[in-house]
Design an enzyme around this catalytic site. Sequence first.
Site, PDB file in Angstrom:
ATOM      1  N   CYS A  72      -7.976  -3.748  -0.882  1.00 39.51           N
ATOM      2  CA  CYS A  72      -6.691  -3.682  -1.583  1.00 39.51           C
ATOM      3  C   CYS A  72      -5.975  -5.035  -1.525  1.00 39.51           C
ATOM      4  CB  CYS A  72      -5.841  -2.546  -1.016  1.00 39.51           C
ATOM      5  SG  CYS A  72      -4.476  -2.060  -2.095  1.00 39.51           S
TER       6      CYS A  72
ATOM      7  N   HIS B 203      -9.377   1.910  -0.488  1.00 43.90           N
ATOM      8  CA  HIS B 203      -9.195   1.964   0.968  1.00 43.90           C
ATOM      9  C   HIS B 203     -10.242   2.877   1.613  1.00 43.90           C
ATOM     10  CE1 HIS B 203      -5.125   0.087   1.351  1.00 43.90           C
ATOM     11  NE2 HIS B 203      -4.985   0.505   0.106  1.00 43.90           N
TER      12      HIS B 203
ATOM     13  N   GLU C  88     -11.237   2.899   4.586  1.00 47.01           N
ATOM     14  CA  GLU C  88     -10.922   3.144   5.997  1.00 47.01           C
ATOM     15  C   GLU C  88     -10.157   4.448   6.216  1.00 47.01           C
ATOM     16  OE1 GLU C  88      -7.276   1.137   4.431  1.00 47.01           O
ATOM     17  OE2 GLU C  88      -9.432   0.903   4.138  1.00 47.01           O
TER      18      GLU C  88
END
Length: 207
Positions: A83, A184, A186
Amino acid sequence: MTSPAPTIGVLALQGDVREHVAALEAGGARAVTVRRVAELRGVDGLVLPGGESTTIDRLLRVFELREVLRERIAEGLPVYGSCAGMILLADRVLDGAPDQQTLGGLDVTVRRNAFGRQVDSWEEDLPLPEITRGGPPVEGIFIRAPWVEEAGEEVRVLARLGSGPAAGRIVAVRQGDLLATSFHPEITGDDRVHRYFVDVVRERVAG
């Protein structure tokens, strides 16, 4: 014989630091947080988390990390940006703040906040064959995310959006040992993107 776990830093100025650390460790790395120059010098690779790219740019200067990090990228340090991290790695930014600077290294033009406001965020499953290697697609979560408008000849496009108003837009790229995604990974519990990056770093360390 298994090669030793590479040491990968997570820039700990903003963003999902703990989530990136957990994903890297699940992917086989020794993960450490990086806030100071001395910590940066001790890593084999680095993750630039999401957040607000102009704020991260300012904090890099406050913590005197910016020039050292630019030097390490130029020397070949593997870096993964998600990002806002994609924006920081881009050579060119559209819709950036007037004084916004990037670290550079990726021969791409990105559009900041391309998906609009946070309420306009997007989710889509992405095939990412180079990363999934025949497995199920990666869940892409895009939060006020950038996308790549243009990519240079040496940039490998890893994923494009397949549906919606932004269909066809580039959302994952790699150039050498630099990796960037608009989304994202994660926060999804899927460590395959991080595992892929750990392999990139491990290969770099092995020479």
